[in-house]
Design a protein around this motif. Structure first.
Motif, PDB file in Angstrom:
ATOM      1  N   GLY A 160       0.601  -1.108   0.071  1.00  0.00           N
ATOM      2  CA  GLY A 160       0.093   0.112  -0.038  1.00  0.00           C
ATOM      3  C   GLY A 160       0.840   1.164   0.002  1.00  0.00           C
ATOM      4  O   GLY A 160       1.926   1.088   0.954  1.00  0.00           O
ATOM      5  N   PHE A 161       0.525   2.298  -0.676  1.00  0.00           N
ATOM      6  CA  PHE A 161       1.446   3.628  -0.894  1.00  0.00           C
ATOM      7  C   PHE A 161       0.441   4.651  -0.162  1.00  0.00           C
ATOM      8  O   PHE A 161      -0.412   4.813  -0.303  1.00  0.00           O
ATOM      9  CB  PHE A 161       1.521   3.854  -2.352  1.00  0.00           C
ATOM     10  CG  PHE A 161       2.253   2.838  -3.216  1.00  0.00           C
ATOM     11  CD1 PHE A 161       3.524   2.950  -2.902  1.00  0.00           C
ATOM     12  CD2 PHE A 161       1.677   2.077  -4.204  1.00  0.00           C
ATOM     13  CE1 PHE A 161       4.284   1.868  -3.908  1.00  0.00           C
ATOM     14  CE2 PHE A 161       2.396   1.218  -4.999  1.00  0.00           C
ATOM     15  CZ  PHE A 161       3.772   1.157  -4.817  1.00  0.00           C
ATOM     16  N   TYR A 162       1.468   5.395   0.659  1.00  0.00           N
ATOM     17  CA  TYR A 162       0.976   6.121   1.588  1.00  0.00           C
ATOM     18  C   TYR A 162       1.751   7.530   1.405  1.00  0.00           C
ATOM     19  O   TYR A 162       2.809   7.555   1.048  1.00  0.00           O
ATOM     20  CB  TYR A 162       0.946   5.942   2.882  1.00  0.00           C
ATOM     21  CG  TYR A 162       0.198   4.755   3.354  1.00  0.00           C
ATOM     22  CD1 TYR A 162      -1.188   4.814   3.949  1.00  0.00           C
ATOM     23  CD2 TYR A 162       0.238   3.408   3.064  1.00  0.00           C
ATOM     24  CE1 TYR A 162      -1.714   3.712   4.348  1.00  0.00           C
ATOM     25  CE2 TYR A 162      -0.326   2.232   3.197  1.00  0.00           C
ATOM     26  CZ  TYR A 162      -1.372   2.634   3.865  1.00  0.00           C
ATOM     27  OH  TYR A 162      -2.052   1.370   4.275  1.00  0.00           O
TER      28      TYR A 162
ATOM     29  N   ARG B 205       5.321   6.606   1.664  1.00  0.00           N
ATOM     30  CA  ARG B 205       5.537   5.277   2.341  1.00  0.00           C
ATOM     31  C   ARG B 205       4.976   4.012   1.482  1.00  0.00           C
ATOM     32  O   ARG B 205       4.079   4.486   1.019  1.00  0.00           O
ATOM     33  CB  ARG B 205       5.399   5.291   3.737  1.00  0.00           C
ATOM     34  CG  ARG B 205       5.793   6.340   4.614  1.00  0.00           C
ATOM     35  CD  ARG B 205       5.518   6.102   6.079  1.00  0.00           C
ATOM     36  NE  ARG B 205       4.185   6.417   6.170  1.00  0.00           N
ATOM     37  CZ  ARG B 205       3.236   5.823   7.108  1.00  0.00           C
ATOM     38  NH1 ARG B 205       3.626   4.932   7.625  1.00  0.00           N
ATOM     39  NH2 ARG B 205       1.884   6.208   7.109  1.00  0.00           N
ATOM     40  N   ALA B 206       5.592   2.988   1.634  1.00  0.00           N
ATOM     41  CA  ALA B 206       5.145   1.799   1.120  1.00  0.00           C
ATOM     42  C   ALA B 206       4.967   0.728   2.356  1.00  0.00           C
ATOM     43  O   ALA B 206       6.101   0.511   2.709  1.00  0.00           O
ATOM     44  CB  ALA B 206       5.794   1.258   0.007  1.00  0.00           C
ATOM     45  N   ARG B 207       3.959   0.267   2.795  1.00  0.00           N
ATOM     46  CA  ARG B 207       3.703  -0.615   3.535  1.00  0.00           C
ATOM     47  C   ARG B 207       3.627  -1.972   2.994  1.00  0.00           C
ATOM     48  O   ARG B 207       2.499  -2.383   2.284  1.00  0.00           O
ATOM     49  CB  ARG B 207       2.232  -0.555   4.215  1.00  0.00           C
ATOM     50  CG  ARG B 207       2.604   0.774   5.322  1.00  0.00           C
ATOM     51  CD  ARG B 207       1.386   1.001   6.188  1.00  0.00           C
ATOM     52  NE  ARG B 207       1.469   1.996   7.094  1.00  0.00           N
ATOM     53  CZ  ARG B 207       0.311   2.551   7.595  1.00  0.00           C
ATOM     54  NH1 ARG B 207      -0.626   2.058   7.726  1.00  0.00           N
ATOM     55  NH2 ARG B 207       0.633   3.759   8.641  1.00  0.00           N
ATOM     56  N   VAL B 208       4.686  -2.859   3.359  1.00  0.00           N
ATOM     57  CA  VAL B 208       4.713  -4.039   2.295  1.00  0.00           C
ATOM     58  C   VAL B 208       4.548  -5.251   3.152  1.00  0.00           C
ATOM     59  O   VAL B 208       4.895  -5.453   4.231  1.00  0.00           O
ATOM     60  CB  VAL B 208       6.052  -3.927   1.608  1.00  0.00           C
ATOM     61  CG1 VAL B 208       6.385  -5.197   0.867  1.00  0.00           C
ATOM     62  CG2 VAL B 208       6.600  -2.789   1.002  1.00  0.00           C
ATOM     63  N   VAL B 209       3.904  -6.253   2.616  1.00  0.00           N
ATOM     64  CA  VAL B 209       3.685  -7.572   2.882  1.00  0.00           C
ATOM     65  C   VAL B 209       4.375  -8.632   2.218  1.00  0.00           C
ATOM     66  O   VAL B 209       4.080  -8.671   1.092  1.00  0.00           O
ATOM     67  CB  VAL B 209       2.222  -8.332   3.323  1.00  0.00           C
ATOM     68  CG1 VAL B 209       2.179  -9.633   3.912  1.00  0.00           C
ATOM     69  CG2 VAL B 209       1.560  -7.017   4.515  1.00  0.00           C
TER      70      VAL B 209
END
Length: 580
Positions: A524-526, A559-563
């Motif tokens: 997800g990009f923030y 920010r990129a929240r990565v899984v």
């Protein structure tokens, strides 16, 4: 019937046989294929580990369903099919419940014709370290009626955070049992529950809630609590039979399914069980062949998405999903065929997916003797974010009664199968399925004959990637010659090698790059805390309208929240100027 008489004869002659004696096999064993298929390649799936229960041993080591949620999903790898080895030990008792203490030793309850026996075993050789005879079966309590389908009085137990065994007994007590190297096992506490669980009833299971209070359920529907410090006992009768264990979660909820309904309980101010909600489910009212009672055959399974799932007793059977907070029904999905569907096993929960096994046709050990087997089948059901259930795949493998398990790091479902054979051989195989597709990866022979029938016992994945399995003859251990690894992938604690690339045009293009991008499952990009977009497919790039980023030339933090596919999570940050 020759295998049955052989095993019963050994049971009478050698009731306490140590690990030096192998489980007997028939003359057909030497002619059976030992391995078929291909070696598995780990393909991790993203599924969060349920929270560690503060009053139980770590997840994967505490009870036969892995954790407090009863997810039946191990985070670690299982065997990949690499030159597999087999170790077994004969007890003429099914060592179904298998746990691991803080030193890695196996703690198991082996239930035989006469009594359950608690054992401590070496995890590599299965050599016996310590043993404790539990009270014998008691027909007056209902425990001795059907020795092959009654799990009361020790079939379920849990290992607590202090390495102590907490188990019910055939005498309707709850024991807390410690162990030392010198003295073996020792009963520390003995709680007498006969005042609330009368003669003719039996205790099916016990687990702690998140406050440490012990809960228990009886086969005739009594639900109760025990204060570990004072010994105070509180109970209430549901009037509805209970055939399996139950789940607990961090909200102090206790999730129990009876033959009539799904419940959420919680302790009141005085410790007494209080009903938070109750939901009935479809039930045709008969005990189908393969069930141990006329109702849901599952232990409830709590999911990370805030749901709790069971199967009902409709025809065909459904997987039924409820909101765990209020019991409202999320969705249901029919599985298997009309007139040929039931299960007596817990569901596997992997993220929003549930795997269910068909046990239709198993009426006891003779149902799989002399080359015979059951109907079979496994199916995967997914629950969408919109609350819709749908079937993803079906495997035609036949698993008569095993509790299957998933490996999150491996992306594998492990089951225990038996095909019909015209030559009369009774070959049992550890079988690995691809979690994503349901296709069979490999089969490895567990053994031949009645002694290798697991008879409702679960697969347990050990700390070093082994599979342990209770069978009517004792215990079976299957492992790779070399302990499995992720095949060159970084350890789950390593920081992923990722970064953000930004390009300006009519829109700002944000791309996730780096050497570990191929290991990314979703991102997800923030901008700051504001979500801009998400992406579940490579190349993990999104074009963002300039107006959503602020005035031109302004410095912002992206920010990129990565899984990642192996379950790791990471945040990648970059400060940039917005496009002009």
């Amino acid at each position: 019937m020759r295998h049955l008489w052989l095993l019963l004869t050994f049971a009478l002659v050698l009731p306490g046989a140590a690990g030096a004696v192998p489980i007997p096999e028939g003359p057909d064993a030497a002619d059976l294929p030992v391995f078929s298929g291909t070696q598995a390649v780990p393909n991790p799936v993203s599924s969060p580990d349920p929270p560690r229960h503060p009053f139980m041993a770590p997840n994967g080591k505490s009870n036969l369903h892995v954790d407090g949620y009863q997810s039946d999903a191990h985070q670690q790898l299982g065997p990949l099919g690499n030159d597999m080895q087999r170790v077994n030990t004969f007890y003429a008792a099914d060592c179904a419940s298998i746990t691991f203490d803080s030193r890695g030793r196996v703690i198991a309850m082996c239930v035989g014709l006469a009594r359950p026996v608690l054992k401590m075993l070496d995890p590599q050789t299965l050599a016996e370290i310590a043993t404790l005879d539990m009270p014998p079966r008691d027909a007056a309590s209902g425990v001795g009626v059907d020795v092959f389908s009654n799990f009361s009085g020790g079939g379920y137990f849990f290992l607590d955070e202090k390495d102590r065994v907490v188990t019910s007994t055939t005498t309707r007590h709850l024991n807390v049992i410690s162990h030392t190297d010198g003295a073996g096992f020792k009963i520390e506490r003995d709680y007498d529950l006969t005042g609330v669980v009368p003669s003719g009833d039996s205790i099916i299971s016990a687990l702690p809630d998140w406050s440490g209070r012990y809960w228990f359920a009886s086969s005739k529907g009594v639900v109760g609590t025990v204060d570990p410090a004072t010994g105070a006992i509180r109970a209430r009768a549901t009037g509805e039979p209970i055939g399996n264990s139950f789940a607990v979660d961090e909200t102090r909820g206790v999730f129990i399914v009876t033959d009539a309904a799904m419940y959420r309980f919680e302790a009141g101010a005085d410790g007494a069980p209080q009903i938070s909600w109750r939901q009935g489910y479809p039930n045709i009212g008969i005990k189908k062949p393969g069930q141990t009672q006329a109702g849901s055959g599952t232990t409830p399974t709590v999911t990370a998405e805030g749901n709790v799932a069971i199967t009902d007793n409709a025809d065909p059977m459904n997987v039924v999903v409820y909101k765990k907070s209020d019991g409202s029904r999320v969705c249901s999905q029919p599985v298997f065929e009309k007139g040929a569907s039931n299960t007596d096993q817990s569901l596997i929960a992997v993220a929003n997916s549930l795997v269910v096994e068909n046990n239709y046709g198993y009426t006891g050990p003779t149902a799989t003797q002399q080359g015979k087997t059951t109907i079979g089948g496994l199916e995967r059901v997914d629950v969408s974010a919109a609350g819709k259930c749908s079937r993803v795949w079906r495997s035609e493998e036949t698993s008569p009664t095993v509790v299957p398990k998933a490996s999150i790091q491996g992306g594998i479902v492990y089951t225990y199968t038996k095909d019909a054979r015209s030559d009369g051989a009774d070959a049992w195989y550890l079988t690995a399925l691809d979690f994503r597709t349901g296709k069979t990866i490999y089969k490895r022979l567990g053994g031949e004959g009645l002694g290798h029938n697991n008879n409702y016992a679960p697969i347990t994945i050990g700390p070093n990637g082994e599979v342990y399995l209770g069978v009517l003859g004792g215990m079976l251990l299957l492992r790779d010659k070399t302990p499995p690894t992720l095949g060159g992938q970084p350890s789950p604690t390593a920081k992923p090698r990722l970064k953000l690339r930004v390009r300006c045009g009519r829109k700002m293009r944000i791309t996730l790059t780096g050497k570990d991008r191929k290991r990314v499952l979703r991102t997800g990009f923030y901008r700051g805390k504001r979500r801009l977009a998400g992406d579940r497919r490579a190349p993990f790039t999104r074009r963002i309208a300039k107006r959503r980023l602020g005035r031109p030339g302004k410095r912002v933090r992206l920010r990129a929240r990565v899984v990642l596919k192996d379950g790791r999570k990471a945040t990648v940050t970059r400060r940039v100027r917005t496009c002009r």
